[in-house]
Design an enzyme around this catalytic site. Structure first.
Site, PDB file in Angstrom:
ATOM      1  N   SER A   1      11.691  -5.602  -6.141  1.00 33.25           N
ATOM      2  CA  SER A   1      10.606  -4.704  -5.723  1.00 33.25           C
ATOM      3  C   SER A   1      10.446  -4.587  -4.212  1.00 33.25           C
ATOM      4  CB  SER A   1       9.276  -5.155  -6.323  1.00 33.25           C
ATOM      5  OG  SER A   1       9.300  -5.019  -7.717  1.00 33.25           O
TER       6      SER A   1
ATOM      7  N   TYR B   1      16.321   4.066  -9.802  1.00 36.62           N
ATOM      8  CA  TYR B   1      15.352   2.974  -9.668  1.00 36.62           C
ATOM      9  C   TYR B   1      16.046   1.624  -9.854  1.00 36.62           C
ATOM     10  CZ  TYR B   1      11.336   0.028 -10.877  1.00 36.62           C
ATOM     11  OH  TYR B   1      10.404  -0.975 -10.932  1.00 36.62           O
TER      12      TYR B   1
ATOM     13  N   TYR C   1       1.634  -7.173  -6.070  1.00 29.52           N
ATOM     14  CA  TYR C   1       1.216  -7.102  -7.471  1.00 29.52           C
ATOM     15  C   TYR C   1      -0.291  -7.274  -7.604  1.00 29.52           C
ATOM     16  CZ  TYR C   1       6.234  -7.810  -7.970  1.00 29.52           C
ATOM     17  OH  TYR C   1       7.577  -7.708  -7.863  1.00 29.52           O
TER      18      TYR C   1
ATOM     19  N   LYS D   1      11.034  -1.274  -2.939  1.00 28.83           N
ATOM     20  CA  LYS D   1      10.010  -0.217  -3.049  1.00 28.83           C
ATOM     21  C   LYS D   1       9.372   0.096  -1.691  1.00 28.83           C
ATOM     22  CE  LYS D   1       9.132  -1.600  -7.795  1.00 28.83           C
ATOM     23  NZ  LYS D   1       8.247  -2.346  -8.719  1.00 28.83           N
TER      24      LYS D   1
ATOM     25  N   VAL E   1      10.502  -9.837  -7.658  1.00 27.03           N
ATOM     26  CA  VAL E   1      10.689 -10.941  -8.603  1.00 27.03           C
ATOM     27  C   VAL E   1      11.985 -11.715  -8.361  1.00 27.03           C
ATOM     28  CG1 VAL E   1       9.247 -10.019 -10.444  1.00 27.03           C
ATOM     29  CG2 VAL E   1      11.681  -9.435 -10.371  1.00 27.03           C
TER      30      VAL E   1
END
Lengths: 303, 303, 303, 303
Positions: B63, B188, B239, B66, B257
């Site tokens: 992530s 993705y 998160y 992102k 993660v």
């Protein structure tokens, strides 16, 4: 019971709802339905058949097919089904993902879309051809060999089916599908897109009025199992309006966004009413009114 | 600021967390990570580079990617992005569908999975190759031409990706994807599966410490836009523990993660810490501890 | 920094929002506020004080009081507070019961109503007079001995306070209140109903800009603790729009439905803007605009 | 129907569940119940009365009282009740606030706590003494002048009643209570704390088996209205397990955490079973088993 007179009265009441509600329009094939069509039929446990209006005109049965996929999955596989799907009312709109997330991929009941996908998956495992099994059952019980899936509707459902695909993938992510997502969706769309008439559906559904016995006298499921299917129909069969349907009509029944509702008078008859205009909960305005009229006049609700 | 001494102290604190937390195991490729690995790096706005431990060892950035897809989507397309994705903390686990349903397919922010899918979709529309754009940016900024997607990880993500597929189909059902679901998912997975080291990431992320200026001195985005990306990082980057991360560490940051966290000291430096063991919110125990130590000792949090 | 010029520019921008938003009207006492009023003040860490417009006119501080009850509860009782209330953004409207139910009576953060009730409860346990403690702190820091609770507003809040009563009883049902529900509600209404001006609030809030040091030079809390309060303000201080406020304004701040927002430039100054018209999230349109203008022109956001 | 034989068989099946489930312990007065007690009674529409085990021993009827408050509110006030409370299954634990918030203070149905508070409120408006009206009805129908509220239980409920107070305040905040919160809660606790036996309850409930006709032959409500109450009992009467109860037992029924379940065989009889140990949904293990046995052996479910 004078079903002919009851049907006439129910049809008159349904006619008075003309203009109320909206035809389902999420796919073009459904939006094209004649909004003023109305039909109703009764098949008694003794084999009598009555109809009024457009009772022999086929329409898209949509979620009414879920009654048959459930019955066949139980008939072939028994209570193992209930490990993957519950039988509690959902208390949420029929295509909701919220509850599914909270409850770890076990859909609340077999009649919300998520639950019907699990049922279709299990029927696929049991028969190798879930939609074929539903279609064959309907053909045999109705004696209508031409009854079939409308390929235009099925294709249109698939094309606009992102939400069902989301549900199926979500269930799969919880390990609650035995077959590939694409297979399950294909068979789901195929049995929902079956075109059948009120006549076809009362004949095919009359096994529940006969407590599990098919039109040819053979048994599909035990008396106890048939009563239990009726119980699930009553508590979960009409989307988020099951309480209101029980309150007003008082019969086990399954509705579809094509405008059909198939209801059961246990020990007496199967009844189907159809009109394409839907109320906010997704149930046919004309069909609910017609069934309400029938049980009010006859006093034959189950309560 | 004596970054060498700060890194040593942070590494010592991270070492003391050995054994705490669990390596992500939802796909085999991640589960194979060395649980006791730890690295940390700093790249200052002046071009200095510091590292400790396994700071040059590549790991799956997950992530953290992102941050880069968001920055590139904004750099290429500007504020139009915010019509399809919000910038509020989600207040729910990062892969939740619940909020998405309540809020009609507009994900809460660009860093929950749903939001990152929308960002990837828009970057695909803008560049024709969303994952390639992220990869090229990372290569150029880090000066590491070998930096690449790990195809085993990407394939494994796709194979176990029913939940992301559910999210993508659900967003598509609300009309909030411009590209096919499969395309969006492929890109993705491809940018999440990039393998990079702490060294690579601090260099690639240092444009945010320089308020929008790349390592070669050219501008990726305006000063104001860079500050706004930092704001989104702070409120949404870790998160469901963004509040706690702000409270303890006090820096904008993005975690993955794979165990990496890339954080920004605006006007000063980019910092990246990595350790595969995760806490319950999905953030690296060692990396949070190391960053907490760094800001506590230096007093350089943004607050 | 030329605060005089910045305040003038901010006031001009706020003026241009005239007519936008709606004055809070859930109680008559608030609905009576002058919708076009606007004031703004700055208190620097060096003791300078600047104001523009209605900066010395008292208004109902409402939820801005929650900043002070939190700071005092932490100053008196330390980190024990965090056992009964979290510090994550809520991702839900500020008075929601939903999250409280899911999370077993531990409110998400100290600034949603539920969390502020827990903070008030703990401050009551620590001081024996929670609302008095807030009032005395404000009087002492602002040097305004006339600053007081508006009894009409407090009574009106209590009268229309079924939702807050529901929250308090619900928290009590989870064992998360130490004092009787009625006591907690009384003190909560009393500190929310304090009337104060922008001038009063910047002086009272400047301890956060000085990292914990009061106007008289004594320390209320440690530097680290003050920074952490700022972090909670940034992630949770402006209802469900905390992400957007961080994105646009980029400062820790606390808003109230009376139209005030108190924001902190750490190490530099406290700023307060006030205008009664609120946006949909419950934040003052004029105050957000004024603060946005101030940080945009000065480039002094924390990011 | 040989009710004597059926009762013996049902009691034997119930006995075999000894040790399963847990006695409600949220208030001391309920926790003191004899966990192994079991009683069952039948009152036919013809006035016959049968009992087995502890069928004449009083127990706390708790939520079974909600059947009577609903019937009396409808008998006195008619369909106006349905403007303030729905009749859909809740799909959530019985004391949940979540759905109430989403649905603007209109409880889902009259049998969840929130809905029962609204029913109590309306009955209070209609009669001036809601709990007295329920008590008098039970006394008159059962012919038991000693039947009364247990003041210890009522006081204990009030003392531990923060959650119900939260519900009531929340409903009041939506303008859906006509009487003060305290009044409504007092009468709610008073009718829930009535102590009655299986014998008392089957006599008092037999009006639903007689389609609205009291034991003295006078009519409480129309046939149609009685059937509709039965429908609501079936879809909503057993907390979050209504679907499962319909599936297994197939009768309209209302359960209470005191361990009693009052069920209706429309046109035939009222049946009540009692055993204090509860399953996870809050229904008596022994009573559900006994009723399941009765309908299985007799084949007399409504489906």
């Amino acid at each position: 019971m004078d079903y002919r007179r009851l049907l006439d009265a129910a049809a008159a009441a349904a006619l008075a709802t003309a203009g109320q509600g909206r035809v389902a329009d999420y796919i073009p094939a459904l939006a094209a339905a004649d909004p003023e069509a109305f039909g109703m039929a009764v098949a008694t446990v003794d084999g009598e058949l009555y109809g009024v209006g457009d009772w022999e005109r086929p329409f898209s049965i949509q979620s009414v097919s879920k009654l048959f996929s459930l019955a066949l999955a139980l008939a072939h596989g028994g209570d193992a089904l209930w490990r993957g799907v519950g039988r509690e009312p959902s208390g949420n709109p029929f295509n909701s993902l919220v509850q599914l997330e909270t409850e770890h991929g076990i859909p609340r009941n077999p009649f919300i879309n998520a639950g019907a996908l699990v049922v279709t998956d299990r029927l696929q495992s049991l028969t190798g051809d879930a939609s074929g099994a539903v279609r064959e059952f309907l053909r045999r019980e109705s004696g209508n060999p031409l009854l079939d899936t409308d390929p235009v509707v099925a294709a249109s459902e698939a094309e606009h089916g992102h939400r069902n695909a989301a549900l199926a993938h979500f269930i799969a992510s919880h390990g609650n599908l035995e077959n590939p997502v694409e297979t399950v969706l294909d068979h789901y769309y195929a049995h929902c897109a079956i075109a059948a008439s009120c006549r076809d559906l009362v004949l095919a559904g009359s096994f529940l009025a006969r407590y599990g016995v098919r039109t040819d006298g053979t048994r599909l499921m035990s008396r106890s199992e048939a009563k239990r299917v009726n119980a699930v129909l009553l508590t979960c069969g009409t989307y988020d309006a099951a309480g209101d349907f029980a309150f007003r009509v008082g019969l086990p029944g399954k509705s579809g966004v094509g405008g059909g509702i198939l209801a059961i008078l246990p020990g007496r008859a199967a009844v189907c009413a159809w009109g394409p205009r839907l109320d906010q909960a997704g149930n046919s305005v004309a069909a609910v009114t017609a069934l309400d009229t029938l049980t009010t006049l006859s006093g034959c609700s189950i309560f």
